[in-house]
Scaffold this motif. Structure first.
Motif, PDB file in Angstrom:
ATOM      1  N   THR A 102       0.825  -1.207   0.000  1.00 21.98           N
ATOM      2  CA  THR A 102       0.000   0.000   0.000  1.00 21.98           C
ATOM      3  C   THR A 102       0.862   1.261   0.000  1.00 21.98           C
ATOM      4  O   THR A 102       2.046   1.236   0.359  1.00 21.98           O
ATOM      5  N   PHE A 103       0.233   2.351  -0.419  1.00 21.68           N
ATOM      6  CA  PHE A 103       0.847   3.674  -0.287  1.00 21.68           C
ATOM      7  C   PHE A 103       0.662   4.138   1.149  1.00 21.68           C
ATOM      8  O   PHE A 103      -0.433   4.049   1.705  1.00 21.68           O
ATOM      9  N   ASP A 104       1.736   4.659   1.742  1.00 21.16           N
ATOM     10  CA  ASP A 104       1.669   5.112   3.130  1.00 21.16           C
ATOM     11  C   ASP A 104       1.362   6.598   3.248  1.00 21.16           C
ATOM     12  O   ASP A 104       1.053   7.077   4.334  1.00 21.16           O
ATOM     13  N   ASP A 105       1.490   7.328   2.154  1.00 20.45           N
ATOM     14  CA  ASP A 105       1.216   8.762   2.144  1.00 20.45           C
ATOM     15  C   ASP A 105       0.240   9.087   1.028  1.00 20.45           C
ATOM     16  O   ASP A 105       0.214   8.414  -0.007  1.00 20.45           O
ATOM     17  N   SER A 106      -0.546  10.120   1.240  1.00 21.47           N
ATOM     18  CA  SER A 106      -1.466  10.590   0.205  1.00 21.47           C
ATOM     19  C   SER A 106      -0.713  11.500  -0.765  1.00 21.47           C
ATOM     20  O   SER A 106       0.217  12.211  -0.380  1.00 21.47           O
ATOM     21  N   PHE A 107      -1.110  11.455  -2.037  1.00 17.93           N
ATOM     22  CA  PHE A 107      -0.501  12.334  -3.032  1.00 17.93           C
ATOM     23  C   PHE A 107      -1.432  12.425  -4.241  1.00 17.93           C
ATOM     24  O   PHE A 107      -2.349  11.606  -4.409  1.00 17.93           O
ATOM     25  N   THR A 108      -1.196  13.403  -5.074  1.00 20.31           N
ATOM     26  CA  THR A 108      -1.957  13.574  -6.309  1.00 20.31           C
ATOM     27  C   THR A 108      -1.119  13.059  -7.464  1.00 20.31           C
ATOM     28  O   THR A 108       0.042  13.430  -7.626  1.00 20.31           O
ATOM     29  N   SER A 109      -1.710  12.176  -8.271  1.00 23.56           N
ATOM     30  CA  SER A 109      -0.976  11.559  -9.366  1.00 23.56           C
ATOM     31  C   SER A 109      -1.642  11.891 -10.693  1.00 23.56           C
ATOM     32  O   SER A 109      -2.877  11.907 -10.798  1.00 23.56           O
ATOM     33  N   ARG A 130      -4.058   0.374  -2.415  1.00 24.19           N
ATOM     34  CA  ARG A 130      -3.174  -0.705  -2.843  1.00 24.19           C
ATOM     35  C   ARG A 130      -2.307  -0.279  -4.024  1.00 24.19           C
ATOM     36  O   ARG A 130      -2.750   0.459  -4.907  1.00 24.19           O
ATOM     37  N   ILE A 131      -1.070  -0.750  -4.049  1.00 26.35           N
ATOM     38  CA  ILE A 131      -0.161  -0.484  -5.156  1.00 26.35           C
ATOM     39  C   ILE A 131      -0.565  -1.372  -6.331  1.00 26.35           C
ATOM     40  O   ILE A 131      -0.714  -2.591  -6.172  1.00 26.35           O
ATOM     41  N   PRO A 132      -0.769  -0.813  -7.512  1.00 22.58           N
ATOM     42  CA  PRO A 132      -1.180  -1.623  -8.667  1.00 22.58           C
ATOM     43  C   PRO A 132      -0.156  -2.677  -9.049  1.00 22.58           C
ATOM     44  O   PRO A 132       1.046  -2.544  -8.794  1.00 22.58           O
ATOM     45  N   GLY A 133      -0.666  -3.731  -9.690  1.00 19.56           N
ATOM     46  CA  GLY A 133       0.208  -4.756 -10.237  1.00 19.56           C
ATOM     47  C   GLY A 133       0.666  -5.809  -9.255  1.00 19.56           C
ATOM     48  O   GLY A 133       1.431  -6.707  -9.629  1.00 19.56           O
ATOM     49  N   LEU A 134       0.222  -5.730  -7.992  1.00 20.04           N
ATOM     50  CA  LEU A 134       0.669  -6.677  -6.971  1.00 20.04           C
ATOM     51  C   LEU A 134      -0.534  -7.384  -6.351  1.00 20.04           C
ATOM     52  O   LEU A 134      -1.288  -6.776  -5.590  1.00 20.04           O
ATOM     53  N   PRO A 135      -0.760  -8.655  -6.665  1.00 17.94           N
ATOM     54  CA  PRO A 135      -1.870  -9.383  -6.044  1.00 17.94           C
ATOM     55  C   PRO A 135      -1.626  -9.619  -4.561  1.00 17.94           C
ATOM     56  O   PRO A 135      -0.473  -9.762  -4.126  1.00 17.94           O
ATOM     57  N   TYR A 164      -4.874  -4.229  -9.186  1.00 19.61           N
ATOM     58  CA  TYR A 164      -5.318  -2.986  -9.820  1.00 19.61           C
ATOM     59  C   TYR A 164      -4.473  -2.659 -11.050  1.00 19.61           C
ATOM     60  O   TYR A 164      -3.321  -3.082 -11.157  1.00 19.61           O
ATOM     61  N   PHE A 165      -5.072  -1.915 -11.958  1.00 22.19           N
ATOM     62  CA  PHE A 165      -4.372  -1.467 -13.150  1.00 22.19           C
ATOM     63  C   PHE A 165      -3.344  -0.398 -12.784  1.00 22.19           C
ATOM     64  O   PHE A 165      -3.589   0.438 -11.904  1.00 22.19           O
ATOM     65  N   ARG A 166      -2.203  -0.406 -13.468  1.00 17.31           N
ATOM     66  CA  ARG A 166      -1.271   0.714 -13.330  1.00 17.31           C
ATOM     67  C   ARG A 166      -1.930   1.932 -13.952  1.00 17.31           C
ATOM     68  O   ARG A 166      -2.456   1.867 -15.060  1.00 17.31           O
ATOM     69  N   GLY A 167      -1.903   3.020 -13.263  1.00 18.09           N
ATOM     70  CA  GLY A 167      -2.655   4.207 -13.660  1.00 18.09           C
ATOM     71  C   GLY A 167      -3.901   4.382 -12.814  1.00 18.09           C
ATOM     72  O   GLY A 167      -4.590   5.402 -12.901  1.00 18.09           O
ATOM     73  N   ASP A 168      -4.194   3.382 -11.982  1.00 14.20           N
ATOM     74  CA  ASP A 168      -5.322   3.463 -11.047  1.00 14.20           C
ATOM     75  C   ASP A 168      -4.797   3.330  -9.623  1.00 14.20           C
ATOM     76  O   ASP A 168      -5.290   2.524  -8.830  1.00 14.20           O
TER      77      ASP A 168
END
Length: 246
Positions: A102-109, A130-135, A164-168
């Motif tokens: 997972t991402f531990d910090d919030s950010f705008t992408s 959740r970080i994309p691409g990792l089941p 999740y899809f990369r870009g999501d």
């Protein structure tokens, strides 16, 4: 730079000054033997990437135009479990892992190909997404049966859960479905030097996807609006071979 993205980004090339990623990890485990010679192992891990760097897309047919940036901390934690043993002529094993990435910090992408992005093509990633691409779940079960001292047949089952899809990175869209694939194998040992083998991968010709990202579909198929691109899994395949040991 968001205003001058790379057309062919490469992780081996120099980037603008970015903070180095520092990872701190803790890992531990136990292993032992149960009744009937069953061996077991269990482990747990916790890892944090400080000032992690990810690739941020600014567009392109397959989201390959963009830049690298520090986006804060990311976390990976989970467990690994395993069992294996022998029962008569049967050797068997099972391995399971759980990964919470997972991402531990919030950010705008930037994610202009995400249909739920705002008017500027941005998505708001929250801590805990959740970080994309990792089941999250991975399971492998297998066994080999020794029909004779020289002839062995075996099979294994591989399961990966959704991702999740990369870009999501904000986890706004549906995930790529998980999948189960079954493989089979056989071998015959003529002597200490020569053996032959045969493998069948994806025995039931399961249709599945292993990866996904968001891109610009109308650049490839005019009038097509679905931005989801997937990497399809390999169909059924079979091969035979020979091993010679000197």
């Amino acid at each position: 730079d968001p205003a001058a993205p790379c057309n062919l980004p490469n992780a081996f090339l120099a980037d603008p000054p970015l903070d180095q990623v520092v990872t701190k990890s803790f890992e531990g485990g136990l292993r032992g033997t149960l009744n009937f010679g069953v061996e077991w192992n269990a482990g747990a891990f916790h890892s944090i990437n400080y000032d992690d760097i990810i690739f941020i897309s600014t567009g392109g047919i397959s989201s390959n135009e963009g830049f690298f940036d520090n986006i804060g901390d990311t976390k990976r934690m989970g467990i690994e479990l395993g069992l294996s043993g022998t029962w008569g002529k049967l050797d068997w094993f099972t391995n399971y892992s759980y990964l919470e990435a997972t991402f531990d910090d919030s950010f705008t992408s930037s994610s202009p190909n995400n249909p739920l992005a705002d008017a500027n093509g941005d998505i708001a990633v929250e801590a805990g997404d959740r970080i994309p691409g990792l089941p999250e779940h991975n399971l492998k079960i297998g066994a080999d049966y020794h029909v004779t001292a020289k002839f062995t047949v075996g099979t294994d089952l591989v399961y990966n859960s959704d991702q999740y899809f990369r870009g999501d990175e904000a986890n706004l869209l549906d995930t790529i479905d998980g999948y189960v694939v079954v493989n089979a194998r056989a071998s015959y040992q003529f002597n200490k030097t020569i053996s032959v083998f045969g493998n069948i991968n994806n025995l039931f010709d399961t249709e599945y996807e292993t990866f996904g990202l968001l891109g610009e579909p109308d650049e490839i198929f005019p009038g097509f609006t679905d931005p989801r691109f997937v990497g399809v899994g390999s169909p059924i395949s079979a091969y035979v071979g020979m091993k010679v040991k000197f």
